[in-house]
Write an enzyme that holds these catalytic residues in place. Sequence first.
Site: not given
Ligand SMILES: [Zn+2]
Length: 734
Positions: A519-520, A523, A526
């Site tokens: 998940h992290e 980011h 991105h």
């Molecule tokens: Zn998040």
Amino acid sequence: MRQTWLSGIAPVFLRRASLVVVLGAFAGVIVSSSQGAVVNDKQVAFGPGNPFYAKSTLPFEAPPFDKIKDGDYEPAIEAGMAEELKEIGAIADNSAAPTFENTVVAMEKTGSLFQRAMAAFSGVTGANTNPELERVQKELAPKLAAHRDAIYLNTKLFHRVAAVYEQRESLKLSPEGLRLVQVRYRDFVHAGANLSDADKDKLRKLNEEESTLSNGFRSKVLAATKDAAYATTDQAALAGLTAADLSGAEAAAKERKKEGYVLPLQNTTQQPYLSSLSVRATRQAVFDASWTRTERGDANDTRSTIARLAQLRAEKGKLLGHDSYAGWKLEDQMAKTPENALKFMDALVAPSTANAADEAKDIQGVIDSQNNDTQKGGFSVEAWDWEFYSEQVRKAKYDIDEAQVRPYFELNNVLENGVFYAAGQLYGLSFKERKDIPVWNPDVRVFEVFDGDSKPLALFYCDYYKRDNKNGGAWMSNFVDQSKLMGTLPVVYNVANLPKPAAGEPALVSFSDVVTMFHEFGHALHGMLADSEYPSLSGTSVARDFVEFPSQFNEHWATYPAVFAHYAKHYKTGAAMPEDLATKIKKAADFNQGYLLTELLAAAELDMQWHSLPVGDGLQEPDAFEKAALAKKGFALSYVPPRYRSSYFSHIWGGGYAAGYYAYLWSEMLDDDAFQWFQDHGGLTRANGDRFRKMVLSRGNTEDLAKMYEAWLGSAPKVEPMLKYRGLEKGATK
Ligand SMILES: [Zn+2]
């Protein structure tokens, strides 16, 4: 600059003019010049001796953490604010007619000292704080908000931006330039630039109070969460914990200079140890410690703080021309209005609670079937029983033993052969560890990221282990934002709270920790794949209800067969995880989804209702408000408490998610929909990855996000894949 979270607390400080989060406030800041700042009535020296004085000479302009001392931040940030105001003042006072270059682009170039000091400060206060840094944070909070206001409520500057905005169609701007003008103008209006001088004063006062209360809230929750840790000297009360958990609890007690055992709390309502504690009274005590942590009538009680925060935010919403704070907050989001967000959420309540009720039946069945010395049946499932019995149901249904699973998830192996591997397959990235980049704590690792094999793309830090001086949850942020205009490549970090192994032991993590890492890193991708001209539009500087899309999308690769097989290997033997165990883990991902979605939805509805209060409803009593808010939406399940109770809901009172917690669910709709697209087009391929990178991941906020998404997908987002991936299709028809 921003921070994004899985479930973190840290404040979001934004670079330059971007405006995702308002910490808002005005306090009489007196800043003399960029060479010094007045702090506590004494001049604090800021000069070449300060490590922030000049741009970092380290690779990628990485912060020189080996040289930065706690005392360096405050003078650098104060001087940075002064310098930025001077630069902004020069733009506002320019006698030449306003142009895109001399106004909007010029603003992009301001505040470099402020940015580099603030980015490092946010990093350490989130991940490695101490009383001195907390003091500085507290003192700076209102000044930072005032600083932001000084830019956004600068009438001359606004008039110049508005003039460029009026001419935007005739300026022959690039699409990204046009977007920058629109975003900047909208940010000004959103921040109150169109208000009368008297109303601007009112807004400043509200912002000041909001910032002070928010900051107080954060300190209280941090202290309360630490204080409320469950402590006992009776080992029998901890029956069910593993030997490793017990020694961890002993170490935690020692660290706090206590006898016996301490189980530290994490920031959610449910606590990890509740899944293994077999003594019901202990479970209830741990749960109560968590549930009441901020409602004890002591100095860390947050109820009056949040009641006032809700009230002043309602006033702020009204002042800015909306029925509520939520109305104001959502105007620049992908969802656009609270009604759209509520409509989306309300439709999920029935399928999620119906599934949670089914799960409760399974759990009650286990409780009723047990009546022996350690487990007494004959009670109804309560919130503090859920984790323990759902773990048993999970074991019965999927026969998975955490102790059997963890040896296949050694943290560093998961990182390099799972998280990095997927990014290599999809986007062609490669990673090389660098030991020469200074870090804020010895546990932090740093990697240089290459586009292909050799083209430098970014710097990536990871700080995974739990520490008492770290905020709860996990998050990502940038030290340096990518920008072609500024000639910068991204410097990005991930922080989490995974259990730290004893010295010499391997870090074996749970599957949910694995998912957190993916998940992290979503980011981080991105941020790292950003390819924008302007820093304000770069990477993760997108609306709240879009920002969790790339991260949640990246979670899907954790269970993708080719990726899973590549990292799920026994840490001692290197053997692949046995097929049946792997299948069970993937199937188990559907387990308990009714509960999990219900607790998230309950929190999201609480947030939206607190922030939909109209002015004039007065101060609410938090417990009564919370109860009524949940009942109103049909959350009648006593055994599913909200993931965060109002009084320790840091995302909304202390972070940037006020009227924005729904964004996680909204983003989930996007990420499941997007993953379905990948599945329909061949899955994990470079072609799919490159197309997604080109049309979405690299593009930050350079286009209207709904349009960007639709252009990539070929249609508007659909909710069906979300129900499918949650395993909730059945409940949807109930
Ligand atoms: Zn998040």
